[in-house]
Design a protein around this motif. Structure first.
Motif, PDB file in Angstrom:
ATOM      1  N   ARG A 156       0.808  -1.218   0.000  1.00  0.00           N
ATOM      2  CA  ARG A 156       0.000   0.000   0.000  1.00  0.00           C
ATOM      3  C   ARG A 156       0.840   1.267   0.000  1.00  0.00           C
ATOM      4  N   PHE A 158       3.306   1.967   2.079  1.00  0.00           N
ATOM      5  CA  PHE A 158       3.737   2.364   3.419  1.00  0.00           C
ATOM      6  C   PHE A 158       5.060   1.733   3.847  1.00  0.00           C
ATOM      7  N   GLY A 160       8.965   1.115   4.609  1.00  0.00           N
ATOM      8  CA  GLY A 160      10.022   2.023   5.035  1.00  0.00           C
ATOM      9  C   GLY A 160       9.682   2.885   6.229  1.00  0.00           C
ATOM     10  N   GLU A 161       8.981   2.333   7.191  1.00  0.00           N
ATOM     11  CA  GLU A 161       8.714   3.063   8.438  1.00  0.00           C
ATOM     12  C   GLU A 161       9.661   2.540   9.520  1.00  0.00           C
ATOM     13  N   ILE A 165      10.408   0.301  14.062  1.00  0.00           N
ATOM     14  CA  ILE A 165      10.799  -1.045  14.482  1.00  0.00           C
ATOM     15  C   ILE A 165      11.053  -0.975  15.983  1.00  0.00           C
ATOM     16  N   ARG A 179       2.807   2.931  20.341  1.00  0.00           N
ATOM     17  CA  ARG A 179       3.444   1.675  20.707  1.00  0.00           C
ATOM     18  C   ARG A 179       4.611   1.952  21.663  1.00  0.00           C
ATOM     19  N   PHE A 254      17.570  -7.625   6.265  1.00  0.00           N
ATOM     20  CA  PHE A 254      16.433  -7.526   5.369  1.00  0.00           C
ATOM     21  C   PHE A 254      16.889  -7.380   3.919  1.00  0.00           C
TER      22      PHE A 254
ATOM     23  N   VAL B 167      15.519 -10.159  18.451  1.00  0.00           N
ATOM     24  CA  VAL B 167      14.212  -9.989  19.082  1.00  0.00           C
ATOM     25  C   VAL B 167      14.344  -9.757  20.584  1.00  0.00           C
ATOM     26  N   ALA B 249       5.774  -7.936  13.066  1.00  0.00           N
ATOM     27  CA  ALA B 249       5.339  -6.530  13.129  1.00  0.00           C
ATOM     28  C   ALA B 249       6.499  -5.611  12.734  1.00  0.00           C
ATOM     29  N   ASP B 250       7.702  -5.932  13.180  1.00  0.00           N
ATOM     30  CA  ASP B 250       8.870  -5.146  12.775  1.00  0.00           C
ATOM     31  C   ASP B 250       9.144  -5.292  11.277  1.00  0.00           C
ATOM     32  N   CYS B 251       9.027  -6.506  10.779  1.00  0.00           N
ATOM     33  CA  CYS B 251       9.289  -6.753   9.351  1.00  0.00           C
ATOM     34  C   CYS B 251       8.310  -5.979   8.468  1.00  0.00           C
ATOM     35  N   THR B 253       7.234  -3.021   8.819  1.00  0.00           N
ATOM     36  CA  THR B 253       7.656  -1.633   8.617  1.00  0.00           C
ATOM     37  C   THR B 253       8.646  -1.535   7.468  1.00  0.00           C
ATOM     38  N   MET B 284       0.851  -5.389  18.049  1.00  0.00           N
ATOM     39  CA  MET B 284       2.141  -4.704  18.070  1.00  0.00           C
ATOM     40  C   MET B 284       2.442  -3.877  16.827  1.00  0.00           C
ATOM     41  N   VAL B 285       1.750  -4.147  15.719  1.00  0.00           N
ATOM     42  CA  VAL B 285       2.188  -3.564  14.452  1.00  0.00           C
ATOM     43  C   VAL B 285       1.854  -2.070  14.389  1.00  0.00           C
ATOM     44  N   PHE B 286       2.671  -1.329  13.673  1.00  0.00           N
ATOM     45  CA  PHE B 286       2.468   0.101  13.439  1.00  0.00           C
ATOM     46  C   PHE B 286       1.131   0.284  12.712  1.00  0.00           C
ATOM     47  N   ASN B 288      -0.355   1.882  10.384  1.00  0.00           N
ATOM     48  CA  ASN B 288      -0.542   1.814   8.930  1.00  0.00           C
ATOM     49  C   ASN B 288      -0.717   0.398   8.401  1.00  0.00           C
ATOM     50  N   TYR B 289      -0.131  -0.577   9.101  1.00  0.00           N
ATOM     51  CA  TYR B 289      -0.130  -1.940   8.573  1.00  0.00           C
ATOM     52  C   TYR B 289      -1.207  -2.805   9.214  1.00  0.00           C
ATOM     53  N   SER B 291      -4.383  -3.121   9.209  1.00  0.00           N
ATOM     54  CA  SER B 291      -5.485  -3.752   8.478  1.00  0.00           C
ATOM     55  C   SER B 291      -5.007  -4.551   7.269  1.00  0.00           C
ATOM     56  N   THR B 292      -3.718  -4.465   6.961  1.00  0.00           N
ATOM     57  CA  THR B 292      -3.280  -5.086   5.713  1.00  0.00           C
ATOM     58  C   THR B 292      -2.812  -6.531   5.835  1.00  0.00           C
TER      59      THR B 292
END
Lengths: 322, 322
Positions: A156, A158, A160-161, A165, A179, A254, B167, B249-251, B253, B284-286, B288-289, B291-292
């Motif tokens: 979508r 988004f 690169g945030e 992390i 968070r 990554f 982690v 959740a980190d991945c 981003t 935990m996820v930011f 923006n993500y 709902s995806t």
């Protein structure tokens, strides 16, 4: 005759537009206040005026290949600014389409951090690189990830945030995003100020920073104290640098980047920040990446970086379109 | 006549080669032991023999578009296997070139986890997706990242080592890679067994797992106990799932993926694992993500997945070459 693009840096306070050649030379530049325009259509009218002036300066429309906009909260796919928190216009604004229709110049728009990465690739420290990660360390932490010469957008747009992390999954600091333990809560200018306040409270060490009130501590004050040889101030950068170095080591797994490019206000701390970042990165990174990625500061002048990023977006899009 | 590719799964113990059509149908399959060949050239001779048989089965060389190899420790750029720890041949082995020269079939080779991601994209749970992350949860944790329809390789081809993101940066477990707190130390089959031993030592709770000696505890035993309703066993999966959910959740981003596809032995734990992963991810996820991305299990049969991944590599390469 020479070809140009127009680079357009849309910020919450100012809008900067510049006529930029292929080599990153700025032939002309105009700026005006963004926050004076409550109606987006009035804003677009003003933009069209400015763009008209730049087209004239270029020697006509045929000389202007494309127009690139770097702005906050952009949805790259839909070409809209969506629910921007620092712009006067609410909701979903199809800005790229509006500008394109009004000016007849092919227009592309992306997030400012992503544009900054493109600028670095075309004109700055990432020149010639195809895989790198740009990290902007300002009030917050932003990023632009380039894989195989292209910005990573994701499903979508988004992607690169990296400011969000989790670097301290256990007992982490609250982040403005709601968070806990995010990179941004530690390695932004605000994060450095928070670390300073924490350190001043929990440690007995004497420090120049004790002469100012906690609410007046900024990353700049911490830097100035560090320059004076203040031990606590240097410890604050050591702490910040270590966390950033650990985070970059994770990011390397990554996309196996050739380099990380650091940009933004916090990089003014120079070696106080960079030395612990580099040291920790090489200490923490997975073996395969140890010898590869280097960690560099941006090579663009801060005043030019945003508008050159937007110009780079236009040049890249121009190439894609052909 | 029908077109095929040859999918070649090169494992430390077995080599599996199959004739695969565009839809993922396996028309023929052969396997033989890898570890019987101390000399790589003898191994290549044996491969050529098997490949010859498959070509015949396809109806001639013209029917075979390409050959794809999924193997450990591959350098995609140089087409070599480099210093593989679980293969009989030491040093740098230009296997793709050797096979191509011997058979006359266009050959491509990539890491097994990356091939698995391609397999999932062409034939499995990621069908039709352009942005997703494949995570293999076996003895270790591997991954393949797809951005805009392409595998992410990075500067040197080492991208996608998500098993080695940190982690637990503070007081983390030792990982076989020499670092501490890596995802792999917690969310692999081995990691689950380690968690079990830790929990059995530090908690008083009664458990079916106390009937076996610490060294005999495996992720399978933990799963069997969980099925029996064992509280401690379920807690072990809750703990594992939480850490994996945080990591995903980190991945997110990084590449804003449409989905995470989980594959490998540990996924046999089913809902015991998946439920806490999904719950923690969404917690935990930011924003923006949120709902995806969805988190799915692989849809390929375990026995076919590797060879279909190698076949997918060949099909994709075939498309690139045209």
């Amino acid at each position: 005759m020479k070809s140009y693009v127009i680079g357009f840096d849309l910020g919450g306070t100012n809008s900067v537009l510049a006529l930029v050649d292929k080599e990153g030379g700025i032939a002309a530049r105009t700026s005006f206040r963004t926050d004076e325009f409550e109606e987006v259509d009035e804003y677009v009218d003003r933009c069209a005026e400015v763009i008209g002036g730049l087209i004239e300066r270029a020697g006509g429309k045929e000389q202007v290949v494309a127009l690139g906009i770097g702005a906050p909260d952009v949805n790259y796919e839909s070409r809209c600014i969506e629910n921007a928190t620092n712009l006067p216009w609410k909701g979903v604004v199809p800005l790229a389409d509006k500008i394109e229709r009004k000016t007849g110049i092919r227009t592309v728009m992306t997030n400012d951090a992503k544009a900054a990465a493109l600028g670095e690739m075309l004109y700055g420290a990432a020149k010639g690189m195809k895989d790198f990660i740009m990290i902007t360390l300002g009030t917050g932490v932003g990023s632009g990830i380039v894989v195989d010469g292209k910005i990573v957008y994701g499903k979508r747009g988004f992607a690169g945030e990296l400011g969000h992390i989790s670097v301290r999954p256990e007992n982490g600091r609250a982040c403005p995003c709601g968070r806990k333990g995010c990179l941004e809560a530690y390695c932004s200018a605000t994060g450095v100020a928070r670390t300073a306040v924490e350190f001043l409270e929990t440690r007995k060490t004497d420090s120049l920073l004790r002469r100012i009130s906690a609410s007046a501590v900024t990353s700049k004050k911490v830097y100035e104290a560090a320059v004076e040889g203040d031990g606590l101030a240097r410890e604050i950068f050591e702490y910040t640098g270590r966390i950033l170095g650990e985070a970059l080591a994770d990011c390397a797994t990554f996309s196996d980047p050739e380099a990380f490019i650091l940009f933004g206000g916090l990089t003014k701390a120079g070696e106080f920040l960079l030395e612990p970042v580099v040291r920790t990165y090489h200490e923490m990174v997975f073996e395969n990446y140890r010898s590869t990625a280097c960690i560099l500061f941006s090579e663009l002048k801060e005043a030019d970086a945003a508008v050159l990023g937007a110009a780079a977006l236009a040049w890249t899009a121009g190439i894609d379109f052909k």
